[in-house]
Design a protein around this motif. Sequence first.
Motif, short mmCIF file in Angstrom:
data_model
loop_
_atom_site.label_atom_id
_atom_site.label_comp_id
_atom_site.label_asym_id
_atom_site.label_seq_id
_atom_site.Cartn_x
_atom_site.Cartn_y
_atom_site.Cartn_z
N TYR A 50 -4.58 2.68 -24.74
CA TYR A 50 -6.03 2.52 -25.04
C TYR A 50 -6.47 3.78 -25.60
O TYR A 50 -6.36 4.88 -24.80
N HIS A 90 -6.79 -4.78 -20.22
CA HIS A 90 -6.22 -4.12 -21.01
C HIS A 90 -4.83 -3.40 -20.54
O HIS A 90 -4.43 -2.26 -20.87
N LYS A 130 -21.19 -7.84 -21.75
CA LYS A 130 -20.69 -8.76 -23.06
C LYS A 130 -20.30 -9.89 -22.38
O LYS A 130 -19.67 -10.63 -23.09
N TRP A 182 -14.99 -11.00 -26.68
CA TRP A 182 -15.12 -9.89 -25.64
C TRP A 182 -16.42 -10.26 -24.85
O TRP A 182 -17.33 -10.12 -25.39
N ASP A 204 -13.23 2.02 -20.83
CA ASP A 204 -14.39 1.08 -20.48
C ASP A 204 -13.91 0.12 -19.47
O ASP A 204 -14.37 -0.96 -19.70
N GLU A 224 -11.07 -9.24 -30.49
CA GLU A 224 -12.47 -8.78 -29.68
C GLU A 224 -13.64 -9.04 -30.64
O GLU A 224 -13.66 -8.93 -31.98
N TYR A 255 -16.76 -5.68 -34.06
CA TYR A 255 -18.25 -5.85 -33.61
C TYR A 255 -19.52 -5.89 -34.41
O TYR A 255 -20.58 -5.37 -34.09
N ASN A 263 -4.43 -1.01 -27.68
CA ASN A 263 -5.90 -1.39 -28.05
C ASN A 263 -6.62 -0.16 -28.79
O ASN A 263 -6.65 0.87 -28.24
N GLU A 264 -7.10 -0.60 -29.94
CA GLU A 264 -7.81 0.26 -30.61
C GLU A 264 -7.58 1.71 -30.62
O GLU A 264 -8.32 2.50 -29.99
N ASN A 316 -20.71 -3.63 -17.97
CA ASN A 316 -20.67 -3.95 -19.37
C ASN A 316 -20.85 -5.65 -19.49
O ASN A 316 -20.36 -6.38 -18.79
N ARG A 363 -21.37 2.36 -18.61
CA ARG A 363 -22.29 1.47 -18.85
C ARG A 363 -23.75 1.61 -17.88
O ARG A 363 -23.65 1.10 -16.97
N TYR A 387 -21.87 -3.20 -32.85
CA TYR A 387 -21.83 -1.90 -32.86
C TYR A 387 -21.82 -1.48 -34.30
O TYR A 387 -21.96 -0.44 -35.11
C1 GCB Z 1 -13.83 -2.54 -27.31
C2 GCB Z 1 -12.62 -2.27 -26.26
C3 GCB Z 1 -13.00 -2.72 -25.04
C4 GCB Z 1 -14.51 -2.51 -24.58
C5 GCB Z 1 -15.25 -3.10 -25.91
C6 GCB Z 1 -16.84 -2.88 -25.63
O1 GCB Z 1 -13.40 -2.45 -28.49
O2 GCB Z 1 -11.54 -2.65 -26.80
O3 GCB Z 1 -12.25 -2.14 -23.98
O4 GCB Z 1 -14.97 -2.77 -23.33
O5 GCB Z 1 -14.96 -2.61 -27.10
O6 GCB Z 1 -17.43 -3.60 -24.91
O7 GCB Z 1 -17.45 -1.87 -26.12
#
Ligand code: GCB
Length: 600
Positions: free
Chosen positions: A379, A354, A572, A550, A186, A505, A477, A417-418, A570, A560, A481
């Motif tokens: 990632y 990241h 956020k 984040w 992302d 995040e 999230y 990450n994740e 993105n 996006r 999410y």
């Molecule tokens: C996450 C990821 C990050 C994304 C973010 C998102 O969990 O680690 O890389 O950009 O969510 O905005 O969905």
Amino acid sequence: MKKIVMLCCTFLLMGKAIAQEVPLVSNIAARNNITLNGKWSYIVDPLENGYYDYRLMPFKNNGFFENKKWNTTDLTEYNFATSATMDIPSDWNSKDERLFFYEGTVWFQKDFNYKKDTKTKGILHFGAVNYDAKVYVNGKLAGTHVGGYTPFNFDVTNLLVDGNNFVVVKVDNKRHKDNVPTVNMDWWNYGGITRDVTLAQVPNTYVEDYLVQLDKKEKGKISGWIKLNDETANQSVSVSIPELKIKKSVTTDAKGMAYFEIKSNPVLWTPEKPKLYEVTISKADENIVDQIGFRTIETKGKEILLNGKKVFLRGISIHEEAPFRSGRGWSEDDAITLLNWAKELGCNYVRLAHYPHNENMVRQAEKMGIMIWSEVPVYWTISWTNPDTYANAERQLHDMIYRDKNRCGIVIWSIANETPHSDERDIFLSKLAKYARTQDNTRLISMAMEVTKSPNNVNTLHDNMNEFVDIVSFNQYLGWYRGTNESCKDMQWVIPYNKPVIISEFGGEALQGLHGDKKERWNEEYQEELYIQNTQMFNRIEGLAGVSPWILVDFRSPRRQLPNIQDFFNRKGLISDQGIKKKAFYVMKNWYAQKEKEYK
Ligand code: GCB
């Protein structure tokens, strides 16, 4: 007779590598340098015609790297001299609008002047090239490198000539499943020579690397080592820190290593007083000046201790994207703008996501009193069972630690990450975590884990990697999410580990300037409410030692798409891509002001 001499020379040249990758020259900016930043000619080559012939076999010696001078009698179908130029460092996606979505090969070429002498070597250093680089000097291969965010260098002494020289770099940023990162991510896969290019002219025997830090075992002591590129014994090298009245000379052993221990009680680095000392590493013909700070970082139960004192990491996540203009960030000015925003938010800590960010960012954060989480791009779904993928990840981790081991601002190395849970992942990541400790036993290891969903408003965090990390960090999230903003109110958290907890995040998207009902997504009020509810929930998480929302600024991502809202950003960010703060910025700022008081 003449013939025999010539044969011998050829033999010697064949026995010795003409150019080769060498261990990274530490603190490259402090060396005797020629900068190769500036205008480079470039040729976009989607079919890689400059590398493969019409049977798709690599050219032996007349690819674009030959930089053949164009004339009307030869069949030469490229010409760097009449091609467009691009400022380097940069990324082609933001420099040439035809290349916004382009992922493939671009060739770069630059002429430069060099004064050769027998007492020095030429080390060609790249801060980063994304992703796959093939480097040629005066038409000959100097070396290759993969990985988009870490430095590399080649000893090109034997390829350089006195006077005019040229360098050609083939850069390819096509995605491959087995790469690190893999195909799906992302953020924007900016291609190009994205960080400084430097030709360092160093003595034949030079200081390759050094470490200066507080002794891990004994209080009141600074210890470390100096390493030469040659395994030469009995060389005198020294470390001096004038402000601490330190000047210590030591002698190298048979491996070219010299160790030192010095009794000293420096003022410790803290976010409130980020004291750095001028440190000079010297050899008869070389002086390397650095700015180094001293501090300790450790954990005790659920606490993070900086210099023995409990701290709360008031963080923010940041992508390496240039403020205002988008594109890959790289300069000191980019770093200063981003970090000033982080400061304004009340941060004492940043998560550099990241992938390893440029050195300006790390040095600037340290100077401003900001602690750092630095990460490798392991990632989402990496090829866990591919040994080459593991080797690639380990190499990137090695190079990240190697470059920044003298940066006291860095307190956490993140290895992933994740990542989705599986036995294969556990094998890969546990090996990587153990490897990180062999490279640095003075900092904390972590990774951004995920919340495993659980019923009845109870979130239980479970990840087998817990035993390999010092800090349990996870992305969550709620309100974006999962669940609604309201659902934060009843959420209980069970984190069954006696380790500090960081929320690495959380967040949600908002288009800056879009206003409306706090229940409707994409407007600033929704994001503001998400921050209010989440921060209130955080107050109830036992052992919470830090957060990094984040994210600081909206950033480009091909995932996006939503027209008129995302448009490949993105959203956020707490700040828009044009540098305007959204309402949620102030929620976070207030919460951090409270935290700062609590931890005074
Ligand atoms: C996450 C990821 C990050 C994304 C973010 C998102 O969990 O680690 O890389 O950009 O969510 O905005 O969905």
